[in-house]
Design a protein around this motif. Structure first.
Motif, short mmCIF file in Angstrom:
data_model
loop_
_atom_site.label_atom_id
_atom_site.label_comp_id
_atom_site.label_asym_id
_atom_site.label_seq_id
_atom_site.Cartn_x
_atom_site.Cartn_y
_atom_site.Cartn_z
N TYR B 283 -0.17 64.90 -11.07
CA TYR B 283 1.27 64.90 -10.84
C TYR B 283 1.66 65.68 -9.59
O TYR B 283 2.84 65.80 -9.27
N GLY B 284 0.68 66.18 -8.88
CA GLY B 284 0.96 66.92 -7.64
C GLY B 284 1.78 68.18 -7.87
O GLY B 284 2.70 68.47 -7.10
N ILE B 285 1.47 68.90 -8.93
CA ILE B 285 2.25 70.10 -9.28
C ILE B 285 1.35 71.33 -9.17
O ILE B 285 0.18 71.29 -9.55
N GLU B 286 1.92 72.40 -8.66
CA GLU B 286 1.17 73.66 -8.56
C GLU B 286 1.06 74.31 -9.95
O GLU B 286 2.01 74.24 -10.73
N PRO B 287 -0.06 74.96 -10.23
CA PRO B 287 -0.21 75.59 -11.55
C PRO B 287 0.50 76.94 -11.64
O PRO B 287 -0.09 77.93 -12.06
N ASP B 288 1.75 76.97 -11.23
CA ASP B 288 2.53 78.22 -11.31
C ASP B 288 3.34 78.23 -12.62
O ASP B 288 3.11 77.38 -13.49
N ASP B 289 4.28 79.14 -12.73
CA ASP B 289 5.07 79.23 -13.97
C ASP B 289 5.80 77.92 -14.26
O ASP B 289 5.84 77.44 -15.39
N TRP B 290 6.40 77.36 -13.22
CA TRP B 290 7.14 76.12 -13.39
C TRP B 290 6.19 74.99 -13.81
O TRP B 290 6.50 74.19 -14.71
N GLY B 291 5.02 74.95 -13.21
CA GLY B 291 4.03 73.92 -13.55
C GLY B 291 3.59 74.05 -15.00
O GLY B 291 3.51 73.06 -15.72
N ARG B 292 3.32 75.28 -15.40
CA ARG B 292 2.86 75.49 -16.79
C ARG B 292 3.96 75.09 -17.79
O ARG B 292 3.69 74.51 -18.82
N ALA B 293 5.22 75.40 -17.43
CA ALA B 293 6.32 75.04 -18.32
C ALA B 293 6.49 73.52 -18.42
O ALA B 293 6.91 72.98 -19.45
N SER B 294 6.13 72.83 -17.32
CA SER B 294 6.31 71.37 -17.29
C SER B 294 5.20 70.63 -18.03
O SER B 294 5.34 69.44 -18.33
N LEU B 295 4.12 71.32 -18.28
CA LEU B 295 2.92 70.65 -18.79
C LEU B 295 3.15 69.79 -20.04
O LEU B 295 2.74 68.62 -20.07
N PRO B 296 3.82 70.33 -21.08
CA PRO B 296 4.03 69.49 -22.28
C PRO B 296 4.76 68.19 -21.95
O PRO B 296 4.40 67.12 -22.45
N GLY B 297 5.77 68.30 -21.10
CA GLY B 297 6.53 67.12 -20.71
C GLY B 297 5.66 66.11 -19.95
O GLY B 297 5.79 64.90 -20.12
N LEU B 298 4.75 66.63 -19.13
CA LEU B 298 3.87 65.74 -18.37
C LEU B 298 2.93 64.97 -19.30
O LEU B 298 2.68 63.79 -19.10
N TYR B 299 2.45 65.67 -20.32
CA TYR B 299 1.57 64.98 -21.28
C TYR B 299 2.32 63.85 -21.99
O TYR B 299 1.81 62.75 -22.17
N VAL B 300 3.56 64.14 -22.37
CA VAL B 300 4.37 63.11 -23.05
C VAL B 300 4.61 61.95 -22.10
O VAL B 300 4.44 60.78 -22.46
N HIS B 301 4.97 62.28 -20.85
CA HIS B 301 5.24 61.23 -19.87
C HIS B 301 4.01 60.34 -19.67
O HIS B 301 4.09 59.11 -19.63
N ARG B 302 2.87 60.99 -19.56
CA ARG B 302 1.62 60.25 -19.32
C ARG B 302 1.32 59.30 -20.49
O ARG B 302 0.93 58.15 -20.29
N THR B 303 1.52 59.80 -21.70
CA THR B 303 1.24 58.98 -22.89
C THR B 303 2.19 57.79 -22.96
O THR B 303 1.78 56.66 -23.22
N VAL B 304 3.48 58.06 -22.73
CA VAL B 304 4.48 56.98 -22.80
C VAL B 304 4.20 55.95 -21.71
O VAL B 304 4.24 54.73 -21.95
N ARG B 305 3.88 56.43 -20.52
CA ARG B 305 3.60 55.51 -19.40
C ARG B 305 2.37 54.64 -19.71
O ARG B 305 2.36 53.45 -19.48
N GLY B 306 1.34 55.28 -20.28
CA GLY B 306 0.14 54.53 -20.64
C GLY B 306 0.42 53.49 -21.69
O GLY B 306 -0.05 52.35 -21.61
N ALA B 307 1.22 53.87 -22.69
CA ALA B 307 1.57 52.94 -23.77
C ALA B 307 2.36 51.76 -23.21
O ALA B 307 2.15 50.60 -23.59
N TRP B 308 3.27 52.05 -22.28
CA TRP B 308 4.10 51.00 -21.69
C TRP B 308 3.23 50.03 -20.88
O TRP B 308 3.42 48.80 -20.94
N ARG B 309 2.30 50.56 -20.16
CA ARG B 309 1.39 49.70 -19.39
C ARG B 309 0.55 48.82 -20.32
O ARG B 309 0.25 47.68 -20.02
N LEU B 310 0.23 49.40 -21.47
CA LEU B 310 -0.52 48.63 -22.46
C LEU B 310 0.32 47.48 -22.99
O LEU B 310 -0.15 46.34 -23.12
N VAL B 311 1.59 47.78 -23.26
CA VAL B 311 2.50 46.74 -23.75
C VAL B 311 2.67 45.64 -22.71
O VAL B 311 2.70 44.45 -23.03
N LEU B 312 2.74 46.04 -21.46
CA LEU B 312 2.93 45.06 -20.38
C LEU B 312 1.62 44.37 -19.98
O LEU B 312 1.59 43.61 -19.03
#
Lengths: 102, 315
Positions: B283-312
């Motif tokens: 995701y091109g994010i630095e592993p700083d405080d902001w990056g660490r806080a974003s991590l759960p959201g990134l995992y969710v985004h990745r899963t949803v995106r993968g599922a959507w690609r599967l559907v398509l």
């Protein structure tokens, strides 16, 4: 220094080459530049790799190709000169030529 | 057209000369650390089966090593500028890692280090390092330390490769490898090949690839051994011969191929929860405080995106 038929050349240690369907690809590892030799150039290259004097290279080529000796000598010297300029071969030695009798 | 092809051919030959030199050096370095890789697939085939190595193009070099040697290989080659890309990771997901470097001429050198022959669990233990090592053959054109899979093993790998890694897609270059490898076997070696394919439960896959080679290149095959290949019973690997397989089919096959539920859960975790290092890089994010806080959201985004690609059906 101008190349002459009494010279012998050696292939530079920074050159790798490979035959390719009758042609040869030469790669200068110092510069990364590659060169292609046609069928006759490939034959000359292999003779040079045997460290034969250029005069011997010319006579061998003359036996294999029906071309006038002076044409072969001119072409071989030009090719070897180009190879020297590109540092693909280096002038190794000059055969000792007997001094003319006085 | 012909001039352009000749130019391309010369350029590819020049690149191959550079890659050969690099591989010889890499094998020298590894030998100095008493690491003995076995070369698989494209690179050794190019130097043993084809009239000119550049006529068998390959992007990377596949090296089979012991699992315990992975770190040592990475350390040994780091001084030469080799680095591992961020996406590599997952013991069960990949069973391999990659090291790459770009040389002074801009040519990339990619080494795939395998400790299993396949990323798919069904094929992962098709041939072990010890088996490949024991039957390996020297490849003098690649230097004094180059060893490749033996004749029978090389044919097994060549037959399985398009099926286990490329969803059974037919590429002429792979079929030609099979043709050349099969053509050099004696009748006795071919019998051994058929028995091994049967024992490793890839008989149907090998039969299919050999049939393709015969259809495309007229490969001469011993009748008895070919008949033996065709009589194999149901093998788990035959699922991979179905057409139109997709990502989830491969996943289900891989889960089924694992020996226990612990391994299956681990594979799922590696797929759906890759390392944070990978996520930051992807995701091109630095592993700083902001990056660490974003991590759960990134995992969710990745899963949803993968599922959507599967559907398509894009995956």
């Amino acid at each position: 220094m101008k190349i002459s038929l009494s010279d012998t050349v050696t292939i530079s240690s920074s050159v790798v080459f490979r035959d390719l369907s009758g042609e040869t690809v030469l790669l200068n590892l110092d510069s990364g530049i590659y060169y292609g030799l046609d069928e006759v150039g490939t034959r000359i290259w292999h003779l040079l790799a045997e460290a034969l004097p250029l005069a011997t290279v010319c006579s061998t080529i003359q036996q294999e190709y029906a071309v006038e000796p002076d044409v072969i000598e001119r072409d071989v010297l030009q090719l070897v000169g180009d190879l020297c300029d590109q540092r693909l071969v280096t002038r190794a030695s000059q055969l000792s030529v007997a001094a003319p009798e006085s | 057209m012909s001039r352009s092809l000749a130019r391309t051919s010369r350029a590819e030959t020049a690149v191959e000369l550079l890659r050969r030199r690099e591989l010889v050096t890499v094998l020298d370095v590894l030998a100095g650390h008493e690491i003995r890789p076995v070369l698989l697939k494209g690179a050794p085939l190019a130097y043993t089966l084809y009239p000119t190595p550049s006529s068998r193009p390959h992007d990377d070099v596949d090296l089979m090593i012991r699992r315990s040697d992975v770190e040592r290989v990475a350390n040994a080659l780091s001084a030469r500028g080799y680095i591992a890309p961020t996406y590599c990771g997952g013991e069960l997901l990949f069973c391999q890692t990659q090291l790459s470097r770009r040389d002074e001429f801009g040519v990339s050198h990619d080494l795939d280090l395998h400790w299993k022959v396949s990323t798919q669990s069904v094929f992962a233990d098709l041939l072990t390092y010890d088996e490949l090592d024991q039957d390996s053959e020297p490849v003098p054109a690649l230097g004094p330390h180059a060893r490749a899979a033996g004749r029978i093993h090389a044919l097994i790998v060549a037959c399985a490769h398009p099926v286990m890694h490329h969803r059974n897609v037919e590429r002429l270059i792979w079929t030609h490898d099979v043709h050349l490898l099969a053509s050099r076997l004696t009748a006795d070696e071919f019998r051994q090949f058929a028995l091994l394919a049967q024992a490793r439960r890839v008989g149907a896959i090998c039969a299919r690839q050999l049939a393709l080679a015969r259809a495309r290149f007229g490969t001469q095959l011993p009748i008895e051994a070919t008949a033996q290949l065709a009589t194999f019973g149901l093998e788990p690997s035959t699922a991979y011969l179905s057409t139109g397989r997709r990502w989830h089919n491969e996943l289900v096959s891989s889960l089924r191929g694992l020996p226990d539920w612990g391994s299956r859960m681990r594979l799922l975790r590696e797929i759906f929860l890759p390392s944070s290092r990978y996520m930051y890089a992807a995701y091109g994010i630095e592993p700083d405080d902001w990056g660490r806080a974003s991590l759960p959201g990134l995992y969710v985004h990745r899963t949803v995106r993968g599922a959507w690609r599967l559907v398509l059906a894009k995956k």
